[in-house]
Motif scaffolding. Structure first.
Motif, PDB file in Angstrom:
ATOM      1  N   UNK A  80       0.839  -1.191   0.206  1.00  0.00           N
ATOM      2  CA  UNK A  80       0.026  -0.082   0.083  1.00  0.00           C
ATOM      3  C   UNK A  80       0.932   1.186   0.146  1.00  0.00           C
ATOM      4  N   UNK A  81       1.992   1.144   0.476  1.00  0.00           N
ATOM      5  CA  UNK A  81       3.002   2.503   0.759  1.00  0.00           C
ATOM      6  C   UNK A  81       3.847   2.317  -0.606  1.00  0.00           C
ATOM      7  N   UNK A  82       4.269   1.206  -0.943  1.00  0.00           N
ATOM      8  CA  UNK A  82       5.297   1.351  -2.163  1.00  0.00           C
ATOM      9  C   UNK A  82       4.657   0.832  -3.482  1.00  0.00           C
ATOM     10  N   UNK A  83       3.721   0.143  -3.597  1.00  0.00           N
ATOM     11  CA  UNK A  83       3.273  -0.397  -4.732  1.00  0.00           C
ATOM     12  C   UNK A  83       3.307   0.695  -5.970  1.00  0.00           C
ATOM     13  N   UNK A  84       2.936   1.845  -5.665  1.00  0.00           N
ATOM     14  CA  UNK A  84       2.865   2.701  -6.691  1.00  0.00           C
ATOM     15  C   UNK A  84       4.236   3.194  -7.399  1.00  0.00           C
ATOM     16  N   UNK A  85       5.204   2.989  -6.403  1.00  0.00           N
ATOM     17  CA  UNK A  85       6.559   3.465  -6.983  1.00  0.00           C
ATOM     18  C   UNK A  85       7.261   2.142  -7.707  1.00  0.00           C
ATOM     19  N   UNK A  86       6.664   1.139  -7.468  1.00  0.00           N
ATOM     20  CA  UNK A  86       7.042  -0.140  -8.377  1.00  0.00           C
ATOM     21  C   UNK A  86       6.361   0.200  -9.653  1.00  0.00           C
ATOM     22  N   UNK A  87       5.032   0.412  -9.700  1.00  0.00           N
ATOM     23  CA  UNK A  87       4.609   0.673 -11.192  1.00  0.00           C
ATOM     24  C   UNK A  87       5.108   1.663 -11.807  1.00  0.00           C
ATOM     25  N   UNK A  88       5.518   2.646 -11.119  1.00  0.00           N
ATOM     26  CA  UNK A  88       6.134   3.799 -11.895  1.00  0.00           C
ATOM     27  C   UNK A  88       7.450   3.609 -12.498  1.00  0.00           C
ATOM     28  N   UNK A  89       8.177   2.404 -11.893  1.00  0.00           N
ATOM     29  CA  UNK A  89       9.329   2.023 -12.374  1.00  0.00           C
ATOM     30  C   UNK A  89       9.205   0.763 -13.491  1.00  0.00           C
TER      31      UNK A  89
END
Ligand SMILES: CC(C)(COP(=O)(O)OP(=O)(O)OC[C@H]1O[C@@H](n2cnc3c(N)ncnc32)[C@H](O)[C@@H]1OP(=O)(O)O)[C@@H](O)C(=O)NCCC(=O)NCCS
Length: 258
Positions: free
Chosen positions: A71-80
């Motif tokens: 929930x905290x990091x998922x978006x950062x992985x998607x952006x990468x």
């Protein structure tokens, strides 16, 4: 490439020899330290990661995060360039000490191995290798077959089979041992034999195998795999964890990061 290498504060890259061998190109797992390190540094690392992995020839980088961390990091992985592939649920139940009259375990004999491996080639569809359409389905079948072969040749702590009325193999349950827990590593029933109680019998025979040997049994499955979730729940398992698996897959021939 070293087997496991620290690539940033809080981040490790672990080579997946088995997956690399099946796909014929390097594959690795991204692991987060217990404390997830410094989130800002992870963010900074991920921003340039795809380019580095592409240059190094990787086909697949996978990462599994517990739901709360996702929930905290998922978006950062998607952006990468990562893509969410599955929600993996872990279930657990106690192993009784006293006999509950469960089915007698039928252990796989060497003469059963080929039938189990053959069954594995067509039995699975919910795992991350089959679900990620960017990876060839034939390789996913090959990977499951190799997984079963390795398990039968010694990786599994216990290998059980189910047979139909004429003695043909219709299912298997391959289990690992981790301390006081027995783990269902891979279970399947042939498509034509499903819904007839073989899955339940295989799980119950697994529990019977570890009576007096282990305290708990654990199993993991995808949240979309309604049949296996129902099977485990009917066998007395309850959910203890869930995690999100993401994949970064190398760009296609068009040069686009997918
Ligand atoms: C999961 C699997 C092993 C179940 O085997 P099975 O022999 O069909 O299961 P059973 O007939 O013993 O059914 C066990 C219970 O699960 C339930 N169940 C089985 N399939 C179901 C389905 N498709 N939908 C809902 N419930 C289902 C049944 O209702 C049954 O409960 P009951 O004993 O109270 O009647 C089988 O579907 C399979 O091989 N799937 C593909 C491989 C796979 O995904 N393995 C799991 C990897 S984690």
């Amino acid at each position: 490439m070293p087997e496991t290498e620290r690539i940033a504060a809080g981040l490790l890259l672990e080579q997946s020899a088995f997956e690399s061998e099946i796909y014929g190109r390097p594959a690795a797992r991204l692991l987060l330290d217990q404390d997830a390190g410094n989130l800002e540094q992870i963010d900074r690392f991920l921003a340039g990661a795809a380019h580095r992995w592409q240059k190094a020839g990787y086909l697949l980088i996978s990462c599994r995060l517990p739901q709360a961390l996702d929930a905290r990091l998922g978006e950062k992985f998607d952006a990468a360039g990562f893509r969410k592939i599955e929600t993996l649920v872990t279930l657990e139940r106690q192993i009784p000490v006293a006999s509950e009259g469960l089915p007698r375990p039928d252990k796989a004999e060497p003469r059963d191995f080929d039938a189990c491996i053959e069954l594995a080639k067509s039995a699975f569809s919910y795992d991350r290798f089959h679900v990620d359409r960017r990876l060839p389905a034939s390789k996913a079948d090959q990977l499951k077959a190799a997984w079963v072969r390795n398990a039968l040749n010694g990786r599994a702590d216990t290998a059980l089979v189910a047979r139909n009325g004429i003695g043909d193999i219709v299912g298997f349950n391959l289990l690992l041992r981790r301390g006081n827990a027995a783990i269902i590593d891979l279970i399947a029933v042939a498509e034509t034999a499903r819904g007839q109680g073989y899955g339940r019998k295989l799980v119950e025979a697994g529990i019977e195998s570890y009576r007096g040997q282990a305290l708990t049994m654990r199993a993991g499955t995808q949240i979309d795999n309604t049949a296996s979730l129902a099977l485990y729940r009917q066998c007395g398992f309850h959910q203890i964890e869930s995690a999100i698996t993401r994949h970064w897959v190398a760009p296609t021939a068009t040069g686009l990061i997918q």
